[in-house]
Write an enzyme that holds these catalytic residues in place. Structure first.
Site, mmCIF file in Angstrom:
data_model
loop_
_atom_site.group_PDB
_atom_site.id
_atom_site.type_symbol
_atom_site.label_atom_id
_atom_site.label_comp_id
_atom_site.label_asym_id
_atom_site.label_seq_id
_atom_site.Cartn_x
_atom_site.Cartn_y
_atom_site.Cartn_z
ATOM 1 N N HIS A 5 0.964 4.557 4.614
ATOM 2 C CA HIS A 5 0.219 5.205 3.533
ATOM 3 C C HIS A 5 0.644 6.665 3.387
ATOM 4 O O HIS A 5 0.898 7.141 2.268
ATOM 5 C CB HIS A 5 -1.279 5.130 3.827
ATOM 6 C CG HIS A 5 -1.832 3.752 3.680
ATOM 7 N ND1 HIS A 5 -3.180 3.491 3.676
ATOM 8 C CD2 HIS A 5 -1.232 2.539 3.550
ATOM 9 C CE1 HIS A 5 -3.388 2.205 3.542
ATOM 10 N NE2 HIS A 5 -2.214 1.599 3.476
ATOM 11 N N SER A 47 0.822 -1.213 0.000
ATOM 12 C CA SER A 47 0.000 0.000 0.000
ATOM 13 C C SER A 47 0.854 1.260 0.000
ATOM 14 O O SER A 47 0.495 2.255 -0.635
ATOM 15 C CB SER A 47 -0.929 -0.005 1.209
ATOM 16 O OG SER A 47 -1.772 -1.133 1.198
#
Length: 386
Positions: A335, A277
């Site tokens: 992230h 991610s």
């Protein structure tokens, strides 16, 4: 004297038996031996009335009775050192961009050489062969060989129809799929946890920063990340090129894990994480920063559209809120680290890193040229050269 000898022998034998029984019994059942000892002490207290008060006032530790519970503070877990992961992040990022610059140089040379070879082979085939030759050759093949050639031709047409970005990320998707299958092998669980999950409290902290970016335990997690990567692959490769994209993707995976390490160490929440991610967020952020007015949509809601800039702002806001509120559903620090790196690289990093690769490429070119000339007969090396 004979009677005395028998008595002494009997006493010695009983002493040895009692000693052996006492030495072996704790290994057999220590709990039973302690409870029997408690009963014997109670009987002695009843028979000897003069010692009742003395026996009953024995301390809790001597009587075997646990005392009042004292709350013990939990042991303090020392904060892990992040010096080695930081040095690894800097070194890995520099080596990745250096390797990407050399790979781009070698790719350009290979394409020029291939274009010349194709031109020569095309001239040769036009002058020496015609369609009748290929028709006769096709008739001589068996049915299985024909089906195999048709299958290879179909795969080649499909591969040629993909963009350069889609062909590039196909290898990344294949690696993630292989790692996902390895998670399903029970004998590999310990190694997968050790090397394919990033955790600042682990003894192995540097290598998992790279490998965890290709690791997914959930199929849905992997499909989501790879779908986003596939969707933005054409835009990012058109923007940066294949080699530079690979350097950004790999560096973003390590940098996002480094940011995750820092946040976990600062908050004391030391838990493992995995997934691509962080690297995918860097790709998404780079494309959205370069083309903020591009229209995006959701696959399940095609009627809903929004701009790329709005999507990036919403994702950053969600991850920031998750990091502040302590949500554990995703690694929000990773992230944010990947997204910030993608924005920074498009705005400043491309000028600071990629445009200054010329000295390294020139050095590599000189090394290749000297190596090729030295390997040929009479290439300029002296008689004493090795």
């Amino acid at each position: 004297m004979a009677w005395r000898g028998c008595v002494m022998k009997w006493a010695k034998t009983e002493y040895i038996k009692s000693a052996n029984t006492t030495s072996r019994s704790p290994r057999l059942n220590p709990h039973n031996q302690q409870s029997r000892g408690f009963r014997r002490e109670a009987k002695r207290a009843d028979t000897k009335k003069g010692n009742v008060t003395q026996e009953t006032k024995a301390s809790p530790s001597e009587a075997g009775t646990p005392g009042p519970p004292h709350p013990t503070p939990p042991p303090k877990v020392p904060r892990p050192s992040l010096f080695k992961p930081l040095m690894f992040t800097v070194g890995f990022t520099g080596c990745t961009f250096g390797a990407a610059a050399i790979l781009q140089y070698e790719t350009l040379k290979w394409r020029v050489r291939r274009a010349k070879d194709e031109e020569e082979s095309e001239k040769f085939s036009q002058g020496s062969q015609d369609m009748a030759h290929w028709h006769d050759w096709w008739k001589q093949l068996s049915g299985f060989q024909r089906q195999l050639i048709l299958l290879m031709s179909t795969v080649d047409d499909f591969w040629s129809g993909l963009t350069e970005g889609q062909r590039t990320v196909t290898g990344i998707i294949a690696v993630n799929a292989v790692v996902l299958c390895c998670w399903r092998v029970p004998s590999l669980q310990r190694r997968m946890i050790k090397y394919f999950t990033s955790n600042p409290a682990s003894k192995t902290r540097c290598l998992p920063m790279v490998l965890s970016s290709f690791s997914h335990y959930s199929i849905i997690h992997m499909l989501t990340n790879m779908y986003v990567l596939w969707t933005f692959s054409s835009g990012i490769v058109t923007l940066l090129g294949k080699e530079q994209f690979l350097a950004v993707y790999l560096s973003a995976g390590v940098i996002s894990n480094m940011v995750s390490y820092m946040c976990k160490t600062a908050t004391g929440r030391l838990y493992p994480s995995l997934g691509a991610s962080g690297a995918v967020m860097a790709v998404l952020a780079a494309v959205c920063t370069q083309m903020p007015e591009a229209k995006l949509g959701i696959i399940f809601l095609p009627m809903v559209t929004f701009t790329a800039g709005s999507a990036l702002k919403a994702l950053v806001a969600i991850d920031a809120a998750g990091l502040i509120l302590g949500w554990r559903l995703f690694d929000h620090a990773a992230h944010l680290g990947g997204a910030l790196f993608g924005v920074w690289y498009v705005a400043y990093g491309h000028k600071l890193i990629w445009r200054k690769r010329e000295p390294l490429v020139k050095l590599w070119h000189d090394m290749r040229s000297s190596g090729v000339s030295g390997s040929r007969p009479g290439g300029g090396r002296g008689p004493g050269a090795q």
